[in-house]
Design a protein around this motif. Sequence first.
Motif, short mmCIF file in Angstrom:
data_model
loop_
_atom_site.label_atom_id
_atom_site.label_comp_id
_atom_site.label_asym_id
_atom_site.label_seq_id
_atom_site.Cartn_x
_atom_site.Cartn_y
_atom_site.Cartn_z
N ARG A 85 0.85 -1.19 0.00
CA ARG A 85 0.00 0.00 0.00
C ARG A 85 0.88 1.24 0.00
O ARG A 85 1.96 1.25 0.61
CB ARG A 85 -0.91 0.00 1.24
N GLU A 87 2.16 4.52 1.31
CA GLU A 87 2.16 5.12 2.62
C GLU A 87 3.30 6.11 2.74
O GLU A 87 4.12 6.27 1.84
CB GLU A 87 2.24 4.05 3.71
N TRP A 128 1.23 2.32 -9.65
CA TRP A 128 0.16 2.65 -8.72
C TRP A 128 -1.17 2.17 -9.30
O TRP A 128 -1.42 2.28 -10.51
CB TRP A 128 0.06 4.15 -8.50
N ASN A 131 -6.96 0.50 -5.21
CA ASN A 131 -7.26 -0.84 -4.67
C ASN A 131 -8.72 -1.17 -4.90
O ASN A 131 -9.62 -0.61 -4.27
CB ASN A 131 -6.93 -0.88 -3.18
N ASP A 134 -11.15 -2.15 -1.95
CA ASP A 134 -11.59 -1.20 -0.95
C ASP A 134 -13.05 -0.82 -1.17
O ASP A 134 -13.62 -1.03 -2.24
CB ASP A 134 -10.74 0.08 -1.01
N GLU A 138 -13.47 5.84 0.98
CA GLU A 138 -12.02 6.03 1.11
C GLU A 138 -11.29 4.85 0.48
O GLU A 138 -11.44 3.71 0.90
CB GLU A 138 -11.65 6.18 2.59
N THR A 140 -7.60 3.14 -1.05
CA THR A 140 -6.15 3.17 -0.92
C THR A 140 -5.51 2.89 -2.28
O THR A 140 -6.19 2.57 -3.26
CB THR A 140 -5.66 2.14 0.11
N LEU A 174 -5.91 12.42 -3.49
CA LEU A 174 -5.12 11.71 -2.49
C LEU A 174 -4.94 12.63 -1.29
O LEU A 174 -4.36 13.71 -1.40
CB LEU A 174 -3.78 11.31 -3.09
N HIS A 176 -4.44 12.87 3.24
CA HIS A 176 -4.00 12.19 4.45
C HIS A 176 -5.07 12.36 5.53
O HIS A 176 -5.45 13.48 5.86
CB HIS A 176 -2.67 12.77 4.95
N ASN A 180 -5.96 6.86 9.17
CA ASN A 180 -6.18 6.11 7.93
C ASN A 180 -5.03 6.23 6.95
O ASN A 180 -4.94 5.47 5.99
CB ASN A 180 -7.46 6.59 7.23
N VAL A 183 -5.37 8.20 1.56
CA VAL A 183 -6.54 7.61 0.91
C VAL A 183 -7.01 8.54 -0.20
O VAL A 183 -6.76 9.75 -0.18
CB VAL A 183 -7.69 7.37 1.90
N LYS A 185 -10.13 10.29 -1.74
CA LYS A 185 -11.42 10.66 -1.16
C LYS A 185 -12.00 11.85 -1.91
O LYS A 185 -11.28 12.74 -2.38
CB LYS A 185 -11.23 11.03 0.32
#
Length: 210
Positions: A85, A87, A128, A131, A134, A138, A140, A174, A176, A180, A183, A185
């Motif tokens: 993932r 991060e 990239w 996902n 998910d 939200e 990832t 993207l 923060h 979490n 993500v 959103k």
Amino acid sequence: MVTMKWVTGAAMLACTSALVACQGGADKAAGTPTPSGAVTGAPTPTAAAPATSSAAATDPLLSGKREVTITRVQGSGQPLEISGRLEEGGDTGGRTLFVPTPIGGDRYVIRAFGVKDDHPANDDPSCWQVNGLDIEPELTIGAVVCDQDDPIQRFTIIAKGDGTYAIGSETRFLQHLPGNGLVLKELDNAKLNTTFRFTDKGPADREPIN
């Protein structure tokens, strides 16, 4: 004989009327000038989509020819890395060198590489991808085999004019979120609170595994 002449004359009149109608339609399609000089009835030109992003043409970091690290401006200063993932500074041994590569229409695939240490696996890119397991709202980002034809591997990168960038996918950005991490959103009515800085790390000249 009289009947035949009448039929012939009616046919000629119908043909003449049809020609006039066709000519009128052609005039409308081509556009006719008005007294003011404007053209009415002319078809509206449609702009063709650019072959590559306009940003990619002027920003070397978005050209697909440079490797970069990506750091969240509002974060710890640690570069992003991706393994399972995406991060921030997790120090999990993931890939930290990225090549945003334009694919047209202001869209990019973001290729990920390991450090340049002569290990052949680090030179074989992953990409990239949103996902798919998910659940909204939200999402990832994970690393997978590259396929630029897959819509969930296409990202938007928007220069903010201060040396920073916003990263998104479709209508999501993207961001923060405490607890979490990073993500994708929808902003809705909220202000974008997460931007990223790209740092040039040299030419994108890897030779992937055959």
